[in-house]
Design an enzyme around this catalytic site. Sequence first.
Site, PDB file in Angstrom:
ATOM      1  N   ASP A 397       0.814  -1.224   0.000  1.00 32.82           N
ATOM      2  CA  ASP A 397       0.000   0.000   0.000  1.00 32.82           C
ATOM      3  C   ASP A 397       0.844   1.270   0.000  1.00 32.82           C
ATOM      4  OD1 ASP A 397      -2.295   1.533   0.093  1.00 32.82           O
ATOM      5  OD2 ASP A 397      -3.047   0.667   1.955  1.00 32.82           O
ATOM      6  N   GLU A 446      -5.397  -1.062  -6.804  1.00 36.30           N
ATOM      7  CA  GLU A 446      -6.419  -0.076  -6.451  1.00 36.30           C
ATOM      8  C   GLU A 446      -6.407   0.970  -7.562  1.00 36.30           C
ATOM      9  OE1 GLU A 446      -7.958   2.554  -2.641  1.00 36.30           O
ATOM     10  OE2 GLU A 446      -5.824   2.376  -3.016  1.00 36.30           O
ATOM     11  N   GLU A 452     -13.802   2.235  -0.184  1.00 35.70           N
ATOM     12  CA  GLU A 452     -13.241   2.662   1.100  1.00 35.70           C
ATOM     13  C   GLU A 452     -13.381   4.169   1.290  1.00 35.70           C
ATOM     14  OE1 GLU A 452      -8.544   3.509   0.793  1.00 35.70           O
ATOM     15  OE2 GLU A 452      -9.057   1.389   0.772  1.00 35.70           O
TER      16      GLU A 452
END
Length: 645
Positions: A397, A446, A452
């Site tokens: 991430d 992503e 989210e």
Amino acid sequence: MRFNFIALLVFASFIAKSQTLSLKSPDNRLNISIELKDSIAYSVAFDGKTLFDKNKVQMQSTHAILGLHPKLKSKEYRVINENIKPIVPLQDALINNHCNVLQLNFKGGYGLEFRAYNGGLAYRFITSLKDSINIVDENVSLNFTDNYWVSWANASSFKNDYQVIYDPKTLNQIKPNAMSTLPLLFKGAGYSILFSEANLFDYPAMFLKSKGSKSLKATFPKVPLAFGNQGDRSVEILKEANYIARTTGKRSFPWRFMVISKSDGEIAENNMVAKLSEKPNADFSWVKPGQVTWEWWHNAEVYGVDFKSGYNQNTYKYYIDFASAHGIPYVLMDEGWAKSTMNPFDPNPTINLHELIKYGETKNVKIILWFTWLAVEKNFSVFKTLHDWGIAGMKVDFMDRSDQWMVNYYERVAKEAAKHKIFIDFHGAFKPAGLEVKYPNVLSYEGVMGMEANISGGVATPNNNLYLPFVRNAVGAMDYTPGAMKSAHPKDYRGNWTNTMSIGTRAHQLAMYIVFKSGLQMLADNPFNYLKEKESLSFINSVPVTWDETRVLKTEAPEYIVLARRKGDAWFVGGMTNSKAREFNLPADFLKNSTKYKITIIKDGMNADVQAMDYKQEIKEIQSGDNMHIKMVADGGWVAKIEPN
């Protein structure tokens, strides 16, 4: 008179040296006209209409400008007609790669390869230079002949996570020097055009800037040379080079491609990145795509249980039990599983990770662990450790850059993970551009304004969602993280991390599992919410993540889409609309003749226009040619599973 005669000779000599070459698609509808004069430029016509006029092609190194005063040494026409079988088929299990090719070789150790497809085109530079070279810039220009509408994706800087709220406008409305990420969708003059890049390795990702009322030009982040500390998940770039890439002199560069069609459906159906990117050179048969439960979207605050919930042992065992009971192969342990985000070898004292791994093995459930990219970079031996522990995959991430260093980081991670049979989900990532083709253990990215964002922001709306099949998801896997069981229309949305909402109806949410492509498809909501919604859970569990065939049945980008995907003998149909209600009667002519099928439908309920949670399930018989009545309220959807009866 003598002066005029000499000038005439010079002019005649110049004209003689100019050259125009043509490359047509196999069906002759698309024509690329390549002009070699003082520079190289190409124009594009479709069905006789010119769409692009003299797009300049040039690459500047520290030693030469490739494409300036080109001297053609040789040219070669050839045909590619091959079938590709993707390791992870997110769209089609068999892809026909058919195009006409023109290879141009110039003095100075460089060449250009153009490909003309029935539905698009691509080109790339190829160099055969000694030693390493510094690329200062690459001129990629798009000179439209009409004032096209564009799905503009504003980028205030190169430090960018590609989580985009699309800002549609016409080309002449883009402010000077405004910058956008890729991919982009253009619409005008009766055509739809998807523009992006493929086979991106050892080179920065491209951005686009306005350079005039109907023109765009590429821009690239420069090579970072020095970094400073900026917390546990990023770095500050202290110094940059005056070039965008330092790379080997003998190589092929990334493809710049367009998908061109009069049909928006063909944009959503395209497989251009798979056609253009480097194929795997190792065994990836061990890669197993699938669905995954996820605790972070609802902050691991489960309920209806006899233990205190949170990022702890009992809660994770609960997720494993839930996954096992519903045939879900993976559980993601996101931020919270480790004691420190910078030390990936030290689990949180509230859990016993090794016990959880063993517990999962008894339930046929494997664990995926979350990391910051910086923790991985500083602990690159982590891949072997995770393999030895029995971890299946990693969610990496917060990369938030796409310069050459970071593009190379993605490949280093994919390669090292593959060596230890670990799959990767890149979060906080730039768009797919071929890495996942060469390394099929990269199951998703992503790089999207996903669900989210609705923990607090409320910006992942149906209006934005309807861009995705034609823009972001049209170039590769997309980790949108669907699965919300609490649905709301935009006016009713409230941010909340415990009882998180999605925006759009329940049927809109379920349709994401069919319409959106990802090798890892999340069930983002609280397990107890699924257990209360058994019809929705049963439908989600039945949807595959890989497909044999895809057909768009009806669509208009970025307004609505209805598509059908086949897995074996079963078909799944998904429909999504934006803030406008839609109603269609579509024939099920994709089904086999003389075969009777059972169709299970979940559609917007009678009151879904005001209560987004309202849906209705119907089960009946259907056969080829029967009409499917598809009615979607504003922000709504429609889904069906069709299987032989």
